[in-house]
Design an enzyme around this catalytic site. Structure first.
Site, PDB file in Angstrom:
ATOM      1  N   ARG A   1       0.844  -1.190   0.000  1.00 36.25           N
ATOM      2  CA  ARG A   1       0.000   0.000   0.000  1.00 36.25           C
ATOM      3  C   ARG A   1       0.880   1.240   0.000  1.00 36.25           C
ATOM      4  NH1 ARG A   1      -3.262  -2.821  -1.641  1.00 36.25           N
ATOM      5  NH2 ARG A   1      -5.385  -3.294  -0.900  1.00 36.25           N
TER       6      ARG A   1
ATOM      7  N   ASP B   1       4.956  -0.388  -6.621  1.00 34.45           N
ATOM      8  CA  ASP B   1       3.783  -0.719  -7.427  1.00 34.45           C
ATOM      9  C   ASP B   1       2.563   0.019  -6.903  1.00 34.45           C
ATOM     10  OD1 ASP B   1       2.476  -2.254  -9.515  1.00 34.45           O
ATOM     11  OD2 ASP B   1       1.572  -3.475  -7.930  1.00 34.45           O
TER      12      ASP B   1
ATOM     13  N   GLU C   1      -2.280   7.510  -5.498  1.00 30.43           N
ATOM     14  CA  GLU C   1      -2.470   6.823  -6.777  1.00 30.43           C
ATOM     15  C   GLU C   1      -3.895   6.885  -7.310  1.00 30.43           C
ATOM     16  OE1 GLU C   1      -3.339   2.198  -6.128  1.00 30.43           O
ATOM     17  OE2 GLU C   1      -1.361   2.749  -5.416  1.00 30.43           O
TER      18      GLU C   1
ATOM     19  N   HIS D   1       0.222  -0.353  -9.887  1.00 32.02           N
ATOM     20  CA  HIS D   1      -0.587  -1.299  -9.109  1.00 32.02           C
ATOM     21  C   HIS D   1      -0.974  -2.508  -9.957  1.00 32.02           C
ATOM     22  CE1 HIS D   1      -3.052  -1.200  -5.198  1.00 32.02           C
ATOM     23  NE2 HIS D   1      -2.940  -2.461  -5.585  1.00 32.02           N
TER      24      HIS D   1
END
Length: 332
Positions: free
Chosen positions: A234, A258, A263, A295
């Site tokens: 996260r 990622d 985001e 992600h």
């Protein structure tokens, strides 16, 4: 049951349509993110299916409840973006997909490590331009390096085993040590010892109020010079401003993420023809030793299939007045 599925992408339609034929549910797909503005789209639906970047704060949950929504189906494992108190007050049940594919995310974390280390992304671009020089493409052997793993849930466990396969020494930190990992040679240590001795630190813990900005100025100071940090969990586990400062001072030698704190406004969308207004994100992207993916750690055929199947099974169980215990976050 009628379900409103928000933040729909082409792959969501593909997998839910493929496996939905075996379930008696009527799914309506909305490209919109679930926000306080898009809530009215849920009118007439008994259940809402949401993803990681949908807004599920108190305002949204109250509005969903007022529309008659009884069930929130998360097609993800984490639920830190959900106001659980508001859901409980609204008597809204919440289910999730706790283990769609731990291998998918763990393997993606390894991909970030290998790409950053051996600079394969840069080599690919060079060769396409006819540049076969090896200058500045040097990396290091993973063999016998110390890998610090924070969080040894299902994904962390898989990651530990993969890194052992490279011949690495694996240190782990988790409030609940895993006996199976200990038996396989994984050493649990204090957080301080892990930060101090690890060549690579990989985050595999959920986001909770206690570990918000787990990686910040104080924890970065304890790490080795030139440490590699990987985050496939996260975004808010990392204080982005602190990591930028550490990158500038070369305290952090490599960063692979990622996930990103902010985001929701960018990931899963095409912004190639627009101006990205997030100066912090753009600053991160400017570093040659930073690798960002949007992600996509979960994004494998096996994981997408499991997300769809588990979500549909959760809906069926609820319709029968039942719950699948391991998938349940909150009962109505």
């Amino acid at each position: 049951m009628k379900i409103a599925l928000f933040s729909t992408k082409s792959y969501d339609r593909e997998y839910f349509d493929r496996y939905g034929q075996d379930y008696p549910h009527e799914i309506t797909y909305f490209d919109n993110r679930l926000t306080s503005q898009s809530v009215p789209l849920a009118e007439g639906f008994r259940a809402v299916c949401a993803f990681v970047n949908d807004s599920l704060d108190a305002e949204v949950i109250e509005k969903l409840s007022a529309l008659g929504v009884e069930l929130l189906v998360l097609r993800c494992a984490g639920y830190n973006h959900v106001d659980l108190d508001a859901a409980k007050k609204a008597k809204m049940a919440i289910v999730r997909v706790p283990a769609y594919s731990p291998h998918a995310v763990a393997e993606h974390a390894v991909a970030l490590i290998l790409t950053l280390n051996r600079k394969t992304h840069k080599a690919y671009n060079r060769v396409r331009e006819g540049n076969f020089s090896l200058d500045r493409l040097d990396g290091f052997d993973l063999y016998q390096k110390t890998i610090g793993v924070i969080g040894t849930g299902k994904i962390g466990q898989v990651f530990c085993k993969i890194m052992q396969g490279f011949g690495c020494k694996v240190l782990a930190y988790d409030p609940f040590p895993n006996k199976e990992l200990i038996a396989q040679g994984i050493v649990y240590s204090s957080m301080e010892e892990l930060l101090k001795t690890s060549d690579i630190v990989s985050l595999h813990c959920p986001l909770t109020p206690e570990n918000y900005h787990l990686i910040q100025a104080d924890t970065l100071d304890k790490m080795k010079e030139g440490v590699m940090i990987i985050n496939s969990s996260r975004g808010a586990l990392i204080d982005t401003k602190a990591i930028i400062k550490a990158l500038k001072s070369r305290k952090v030698g490599y960063l692979g993420i990622d996930v990103y704190e902010q985001e929701a406004d960018f990931f899963f969308q095409d912004h190639s023809e627009t101006i990205i207004t997030d100066d912090t994100l753009m600053r991160l992207m400017s570093f040659p030793n930073v690798l960002i993916t949007s992600h996509q750690g979960f994004f494998t055929d096996e994981a997408l299939a499991q997300i769809a199947i588990t979500s549909l099974e959760n809906l069926t169980a609820f319709e029968k007045g039942e719950f699948i215990e391991e998938n349940t976050v909150l009962r109505a």
